[in-house]
Write a protein that holds these residues in place. Structure first.
Motif, PDB file in Angstrom:
ATOM      1  N   GLN A 751       0.840  -1.205   0.000  1.00  0.00           N
ATOM      2  CA  GLN A 751       0.000   0.000   0.000  1.00  0.00           C
ATOM      3  C   GLN A 751       0.865   1.240   0.000  1.00  0.00           C
ATOM      4  OE1 GLN A 751      -2.693  -0.139   3.251  1.00  0.00           O
ATOM      5  NE2 GLN A 751      -3.927  -1.758   2.353  1.00  0.00           N
ATOM      6  N   LYS A 752       0.246   2.308  -0.403  1.00  0.00           N
ATOM      7  CA  LYS A 752       1.037   3.529  -0.539  1.00  0.00           C
ATOM      8  C   LYS A 752       1.271   4.212   0.794  1.00  0.00           C
ATOM      9  CE  LYS A 752       1.294   5.672  -4.965  1.00  0.00           C
ATOM     10  NZ  LYS A 752       0.198   5.666  -5.936  1.00  0.00           N
ATOM     11  N   LYS A 753       0.156   4.304   1.540  1.00  0.00           N
ATOM     12  CA  LYS A 753       0.239   5.140   2.728  1.00  0.00           C
ATOM     13  C   LYS A 753      -0.208   4.374   3.964  1.00  0.00           C
ATOM     14  CE  LYS A 753      -1.602   9.221   2.985  1.00  0.00           C
ATOM     15  NZ  LYS A 753      -2.527  10.276   2.563  1.00  0.00           N
ATOM     16  N   SER A 754       0.355   4.727   5.061  1.00  0.00           N
ATOM     17  CA  SER A 754      -0.124   4.170   6.328  1.00  0.00           C
ATOM     18  C   SER A 754      -0.322   5.328   7.293  1.00  0.00           C
ATOM     19  CB  SER A 754       0.919   3.199   6.885  1.00  0.00           C
ATOM     20  OG  SER A 754       0.800   3.160   8.275  1.00  0.00           O
ATOM     21  N   PRO A 755      -1.436   5.331   8.023  1.00  0.00           N
ATOM     22  CA  PRO A 755      -1.683   6.467   8.922  1.00  0.00           C
ATOM     23  C   PRO A 755      -0.647   6.533  10.050  1.00  0.00           C
ATOM     24  CG  PRO A 755      -3.398   4.784   9.147  1.00  0.00           C
ATOM     25  CD  PRO A 755      -2.524   4.368   8.002  1.00  0.00           C
TER      26      PRO A 755
END
Lengths: 842, 657
Positions: A751-755
């Protein structure tokens, strides 16, 4: 002046003396032979009552009225206690002059002040059924013998706890005696019973047969300190046995046909037998002497001697104290005797006095001591004086001598002579006074209402006077007929500023006498708030009592008052009382929290404390055993807050809790009824929460759902409860790691982003031990420095990657460090990278 | 006549021991002992179990387990009688034994520390008062070390701050009063905090009451008892409420960390036997339930090695252990033995048992330290410590919120989270209502809805509250003086020390590696004014440093600082009749001012780090030429607390399901 040795009697090699204390004791009409007579220890009061077993001449109804009469030793009537409470089976005194009356039905009355006020208690243990036969008393307790030979001991009177001793055989008891606990080997009371021909020793745990055959023993007597036992056998012999039963010390044959009426110890060194008017004194080694009286004689044993009481005379029988013997014995050549002689000669202005003094010069100090002590043992004031004069003379000759003993003795003798005076009637011997202590003597005097003397003695001996004052005031309150204001005034004027005076005690007396107003007024003078409380409660001044209790700061007192109020008042007014007193409210709350939640609920309702009320319901919901009950309580708790805006958040949380519980319930139903889906992953069986979701927090629920791959359900909770994105990410990460769903984790790495960034992913996976998957996250941690990333690669064991990382950053130092830690083929590869790196400017 | 040293610990424990054994002797024969769990620790400190056995105790039982059997006729209860709950538990057990016991029991109840009217009342209502012989064991202070006395009231925090139950204040007053009666009045009572004020008032009140009732109990010292003592300098009372942050912080001394990691109760800690080796169980334990893998270890303040370690910052414990090991090794070295003369050898052999004991102690502490290091290296520990240090050094607390939220998401133990949140609230006069609400929601979501109660309790204890405005209705609006303002205090008392030196401490800030506990600063502002003044405002001329710093005059620092601290401030002097004062100083020898004792009483508990800090001050005072003129510090408290137990008292243990 008669010689001091006039009343001496030689028994064997010891001297005994009979000191006449008082004459004309009782009315000659009084037939003392028909009375039981008991004397209090330390020359205290004498109680007599008519022996019911003996017939007596009828003298009209007046005289037939039964009573217990308390006299002083001099025969002054102190108190007459009218008696119609049944047959008296035991009458005795305690050390502090409490009169104990035991009736046949096992009721004990403890008359504590010589004035007829008593505290009753019952013996129990079947005493009412079998009846009390007789009692034996010691200084602070007694033992009662019941009809079925059971023995009940009471060892204190302030909080009597009748105890059943071990049970002896049921055969008839010929005679019995006790060894007081202070002197018995077991340190608890022991009873010696003569049953048949043998003797039993009974204590709390067992009844032991001593295997005697010489019985039956008609009398048993224990010496004051328990070191000797005396037995009177059926054939007229007196045996003296040591207190540990180890040896028989002497045997005396009285040659009497009739069994004596009484046998007692005189101090610890002689046994006295009494027939009607004849007394035998048996000293050590079985030597005896006899006395005869005109009338019936009663024996009243004491610690260091024996009082003999007839209608006409009260005598004190004791072994002549060593010091007295040393001084006065005929032909005594001791220094003390010479000193006395010298002092006499000095009075006669004879020069021989000096010769004598010079003669005894070396032992003069001892002689002075002896004279001082002998003076103490003397009853006759004349001889006291001459002995003290002798001592004083001797003292003056000595260069160095501490006069403390002398001064003390003078003070003591003054006190002793004062109380021995016939109007007071306390013929204490010096030893008795020392054992009794001056404080107890004062309390005996106050009990006899001899306040002036008590005060004078207290002042003379520098003792506190508060008790005397209080006693006086109490008596004043009881008997005075003056109006309340003037009594209060009088008492206050006399007692004001005297330290230690307890106005509470006086007020209590006033209250007991029904003088409520006086009591209230007196109570106001009491400086100790705590002390006022019990009486105030008794006077039904509840709120004042509560205030005073709070003032004292003693929570025990406050609780005490609160318990009292709680019982007395209806709930609503109880709350009204505590409402304005925060400490009281706090205490009610904290104690009710553990015991009585209903009260708490009412309290919160009445005070409109919504949050507390709702919390209480929540805690009940928590402790409810089944889910529907919990849900109901939660609903109530939420409803409790509904009108108020302030608690919107709280209410929201309560509703959420209910919602969560309901959802958990459905999950549980769904997932357990459909095991096929839930056991998709074998590792989920390890999960502790697999069987039950109920009770978990929202996060935990999500965690467990995710672990078991129920992603949809988890998502539902996340959206329903608005779990923040970051938290949700963490939950997912932790759940996946703990379930070891590596593939899914790898999937995530794409995935691109992680919070929450990628670093936690790396850390958690690495901590779980999967370096391969962990390494997948390293390139994603772009926020970190090169060095940190290199370290991460190293942690995964991927040295080459670490090298490449450093190479990319063109960081030679870092690269070289990596090289240092590399080995094998990796080392070669890193070396190559080092080579590739352009040699920069240094 | 040698002067009576006040607060002599061995005397206190000796008396307590004698009292108890006398009471036990009063119950004839063998007996079963039922005691409250909370009393097991103090009992173990005072009396060895073997001694109890000599006095006829057969088996000990815990009251809470409700399992005492009928194996002995005599049953002795040893319980605190202040709470209705325990009284009722005793009554229930007596009733149970009476119902199904085959033999007739003899019950005795020993109330600690006093027989209460309530207990009598409750027992009477339960119908058992007549059957038990009741007496009391006046156990107040239990000495934990030579300079630490504790009342060991485990409930005092809950009672005082959550339930507002003043029982512990009263018991403290009683305990202090007993000492006043023995050693004379505290010439000065000074302190801070609402409850502390109440305690001081009670002491003064009791004094008048004792004077009123004085002569009714005649003991020789009574007429001297109520004149100011010549050996005690003053009593400083600090309410825990005044300084919650110090408790909430993670303690960084060795002893403090043992407490944080393994928890210490009555000088005993329970450690997994894999850590310290499964040696034989310690002899003389009361209530040995050590069949599990846990092993009880005595933390003995008299152990010489521990004496040097306990108060040190954990950072240097490793070094100290190293040094001790090297010293031991060199003195027991084999090849050294060969070169010794016989006289030296004999000397050496005599010392051998000492070496062995030291060796054992060294081994124990090394393994404990290793275990603690493992703990301190964890991410969670460092993260929470970081947050703490940032908050204490005065950083904007909102910058820490992210860290805290993350820690919540990671499901770390709740007490750690609560400590951080409460720390923020107590040091910053509350939290923004919005933030507070967010944290509350996060906690409830993470740890369960039952913690609604936990949060309410924390609010009641004033550990957690929104800034400025009114609380959630139950807590009254914040009045001036009801919160502590740390911003001015940080400067005026120098609460944060950036140049902290842990290995050779020069200031108390070493115990928290930076933060100087507020409570101890208050004590310093009273007894160590000069040092503190120089610390706060180093004078410009180095030569003038020795001279009086204007700040050190009177109680300037104390007065300035206490303005910003919540709770009442009080300063009372107790004087007596001049004649009696003279008589006392004649009797005890003239002391002038030297070598007096300062008593520091922590109402609501003291932390181990604070004890270490006070000892540090004590050592400084003793130094020759120091401003204390050799005075001693005696630490008294209602108990020893730590952050976990402070917030733990609020945590709701029950959960749904």
């Amino acid at each position: 002046m008669s010689k001091p040795t006039a009343n001496w009697e030689k028994v064997g090699d010891k001297f005994y003396r009979r000191i006449e204390l008082y004459r004309n004791i009782f009315d000659t009409d009084l037939e003392l032979e028909n009375y039981n007579v008991v004397g209090a220890p330390y020359s205290g009061a004498v109680a007599i009552y008519r022996d019911e077993d003996k017939i007596h001449a009828y003298r009209g109804t007046q005289a037939a009225k039964s009573s217990i009469d308390v006299y002083s030793c001099a025969g002054t009537l102190i108190r007459r206690i009218n008696w119609d409470k049944g047959s008296i089976k035991g009458l005795g005194w305690s050390e502090d002059e409490k009169l104990l009356v035991v009736t046949e039905d096992g009721t004990v009355r403890c008359y504590y002040d010589l004035q007829g006020d008593f505290v009753p208690f019952t013996l129990g243990h079947g005493a009412d059924e079998h009846g009390v036969q007789s009692c034996r008393f010691w200084s602070s307790g007694f033992v009662a013998l019941l009809g079925n030979n059971h023995l009940i001991s009471v060892s204190r009177y302030d909080e009597p706890r009748p105890k059943l001793l071990a049970i002896p055989p049921p055969d008839p008891v010929v005679s019995w005696a006790i060894i007081p606990p202070a002197y018995s080997l077991s340190r608890s009371v022991e009873v010696i019973l003569a049953i048949g021909t043998t003797l039993y020793v009974v204590d709390a745990t067992d009844a032991e047969d001593r295997d005697f055959t010489a019985g039956p023993f008609r009398h048993i007597s224990v010496s004051p300190r328990g070191e000797f036992l005396a037995f009177y056998t059926d054939d007229g012999k007196v045996w003296v046995v040591s207190g540990d039963w180890s040896e028989k010390l002497s045997e005396y044959n009285s040659r009497a046909k009739t069994v004596p009426k009484d046998m007692q110890w005189c101090g610890s060194n002689a046994v006295v037998l009494a027939w009607e008017d004849e007394v035998h004194l048996i000293g050590p080694r079985s030597v005896a002497t006899k006395f005869y009286y005109d009338a019936w004689v009663h024996l009243l044993p004491d610690v260091d001697g024996l009082r003999l009481l007839t209608n006409d005379v009260c005598e004190y029988l004791q072994k002549v104290p060593d010091e007295t013997e040393e001084v006065f014995r005929l032909g005594s050549e001791t220094p003390a005797a010479n000193l006395l002689e010298a002092s006499n000669l000095l009075d006669q202005k004879s020069p021989k006095a000096d010769d004598l003094i010079q003669l005894i010069r070396p032992s003069l100090a001892g002689a002075v001591d002896t004279c001082v002590k002998a003076a103490g043992h003397e009853y006759n004031i004349h001889w006291q004086k001459s002995l003290l004069k002798a001592a004083s003379f001797g003292k003056s000759v000595l260069d160095l001598y501490s006069s403390d003993d002398f001064v003390d003795m003078c003070e003591t003798l003054r006190v002793l002579n004062a109380v021995r005076f016939y109007e007071i009637g306390l013929p204490l011997s010096y030893n008795q006074f020392k054992r009794l202590t001056p404080e107890k003597l004062i309390s005996r005097l106050t009990n006899r209402h001899e306040y002036l003397l008590a005060l004078r003695i207290s002042e003379y001996l520098h003792l506190p006077t508060d008790k005397i004052h209080v006693h006086w005031a109490q008596q004043k309150v009881r008997v005075s007929t003056a109006d309340e204001a003037s009594i209060c005034n009088l008492i206050f004027r006399k007692l004001h500023g005297k330290p230690g005076v307890s106005f509470e005690e006086i007020a209590r007396t006033a209250y007991d006498e029904g003088r409520v107003r006086l009591a209230t007024e007196l109570l106001n003078y009491e400086p100790r708030a705590g002390k006022q409380v019990p009486l105030l409660l008794g006077m039904k001044e509840d709120t004042i009592a509560l205030d005073k209790a709070i003032e004292s700061g003693d929570t025990d007192l406050i609780y005490h008052v609160l318990l009292h109020l709680r019982k007395k008042l209806p709930l609503a007014s109880f709350f009204r009382v505590i409402n304005s007193r925060p400490v009281a409210t706090a205490l009610v709350e904290s104690s009710a929290w553990y015991q009585d939640k209903e009260v708490l609920k009412d309290l919160y309702y009445q005070d409109d404390r919504r949050l507390d009320g709702s919390n209480l319901l929540l805690s009940e919901a928590l402790s409810a055993t089944d889910l529907p009950a919990s849900l109901d309580k939660l609903k109530l708790a939420s409803k409790y807050l509904q009108d108020s805006k302030d608690y919107a958040f709280h209410r929201q949380q309560l509703d959420d809790a209910a919602k969560l519980l309901r959802m958990q319930e459905t999950f549980e139903k769904d997932l357990n009824s459909n095991p096929g889906t839930s056991s998709a992953n074998p590792s989920s069986s390890v999960s502790p929460g697999n069987s039950s979701f109920i009770g978990l927090s929202a996060n935990e629920t999500v965690f467990h759902l995710l672990r078991q791959s129920h992603t949809k359900r988890a998502q539902k909770i996340i959206s329903e409860f608005r779990i923040p994105e970051k938290t949700a990410a963490w939950l997912k990460l932790r759940a996946l790691v703990s379930a070891r769903h590596w593939t899914e984790l790898e999937e995530l790495s794409k995935q691109k982003k992680s919070p929450i960034g990628w670093e936690p992913f790396f850390n958690e996976v690495l901590a779980a031990g999967n370096t391969r998957v962990a390494s997948a996250f390293v390139p994603k941690c772009t926020g970190l420095t090169v060095a940190e990333r290199v370290e991460m690669w190293m942690k995964c064991g991927l040295v080459v990657k670490a090298g490449e990382e450093a190479f990319r950053a063109k960081d030679r130092g870092l690269l070289e460090e990596v090289r240092g830690r590399a080995s094998g083929s990796a080392a070669v590869e890193v070396e190559r990278l080092v080579g590739l790196l352009p040699v920069g400017r240094r | 006549m040698a002067p009576i040293t006040p607060f002599n610990t061995s005397e206190i424990s000796e008396k307590a021991r004698r009292d108890l054994l006398l009471l036990l002797e009063g119950v004839r024969g063998k007996k079963n002992l039922v005691l409250e769990k909370a009393l097991a620790g103090p009992l173990n400190l005072l009396v060895k179990f073997s001694t109890l056995q000599e006095y006829g105790v057969d088996r000990p039982f815990f009251l809470e387990n409700d399992n005492v059997d009928s194996s002995q006729r005599n049953i002795v209860f040893l319980v605190r009688g202040e709470k209705a709950k325990t009284v009722l538990a005793v009554a229930d057990q007596i009733k149970r034994l009476r119902r199904n016991g085959s033999i007739e029991h003899e019950f005795s109840i020993l109330w600690v520390p006093r027989r209460t009217m309530v207990s009598d009342q409750l027992l009477e209502e339960a119908g058992v008062l007549g059957e038990a012989s009741v007496s009391e064991w006046p156990l107040f202070f239990v000495p934990l070390a030579d300079d630490v006395l504790s009342l060991e009231l485990d409930d005092s925090v809950t009672d005082l701050y959550l339930r507002k139950d003043p029982t512990s204040i009263y018991l403290s007053a009683k305990a202090l009063m007993l000492h006043q009666q023995r050693h004379g009045l505290f010439p000065r009572i000074i302190g801070k905090g609402e409850n502390a004020k109440r305690l001081a008032d009670l002491l003064i009140r009791m004094r008048t009451e004792v004077t009123a009732g004085e002569s009714s109990n005649i003991n020789g010292a009574s007429f001297l008892g109520l004149t100011p003592s010549s050996t005690i300098d003053s009593l400083i009372i600090l309410d825990r409420e005044v300084d919650f942050p110090t408790v909430l912080l993670t303690q960084l001394t060795y002893e403090g960390l043992i407490d944080e990691v393994f928890s210490i109760s009555a000088n005993q800690t329970e450690v997994d036997s894999s850590v310290v080796g499964g040696a034989a169980p310690q002899p003389g334990q009361t209530g040995s339930a050590s069949t599990t893998m846990k092993r009880k270890v005595m933390i003995d303040p008299k152990d010489s090695l521990y004496g040097t370690l306990g108060d040190a910052n954990f950072a240097i414990v490793g070094n100290l252990l190293n040094k001790a090991a090297r010293r031991l090794q060199s003195s027991t070295e084999r090849n050294q033995l060969a070169s010794k003369t016989t006289a030296e050898l004999r000397d050496f052999v005599n010392k051998l048992p000492g070496y062995q004991a030291e060796q054992a102690s060294l081994k124990l502490h090394t393994s404990l330290a290793e275990e603690i290091i493992k703990h301190t290296r964890t991410d969670i520990f460092t993260r929470s410590l970081e947050v703490q240090q940032n908050i204490m050094s005065g950083a904007d607390p909102t910058t820490q919120h992210e860290s805290i939220t993350e820690l919540i998401s990671r499901d770390i133990p709740l007490p750690t989270i609560l400590r951080l949140l409460c720390l923020e609230c107590t040091t910053n006069a509350g939290m923004r209502p919005k933030d507070l609400e967010a944290f509350k929601r996060a906690i409830i979501q993470a740890y369960g809805p039952q913690h609604l109660l936990t949060l309410s309790s924390l609010e009641k204890m004033a550990l957690l509250h929104p800034r400025g405005g009114s609380g959630l209705g139950a807590t009254p609006a914040a009045k001036p003086g009801s919160v502590t303002n740390y911003t001015p205090l940080r400067r005026s008392l120098r609460l944060w020390d950036d140049e902290v030196n842990e290995s050779e401490p020069n200031d108390i800030s070493y115990v928290f590696s930076g933060y100087a506990p507020l409570s101890i600063r208050i004590v310093q502002s009273i007894i160590q004014k000069q040092t503190l003044a120089n610390l706060i405002k180093p004078s410009s001329h180095p030569q003038a440093a020795a001279q009086a710093n204007p700040l050190a005059q009177g109680l300037r620092i104390f007065d300035d600082a206490t303005k910003y601290i919540r709770g009442a401030t009080f300063d009372e002097t107790q004087t007596g009749e001049e004649k009696a004062v003279k008589a006392r100083s004649m009797l005890n020898g003239s002391h002038n001012d030297a070598a007096k004792t300062v008593i520091v009483f922590f109402l609501g508990g003291v932390t181990r780090a604070e004890i270490s800090a006070l000892r540090f001050i004590g050592r400084k005072l003793k130094e020759v030429g120091g401003e204390g003129r050799g005075s001693k510090i005696m630490i008294c408290s209602t108990g020893v607390v730590k952050g976990g137990s402070l917030v733990g008292s609020a945590i709701e243990a029950e959960r749904f399901g």
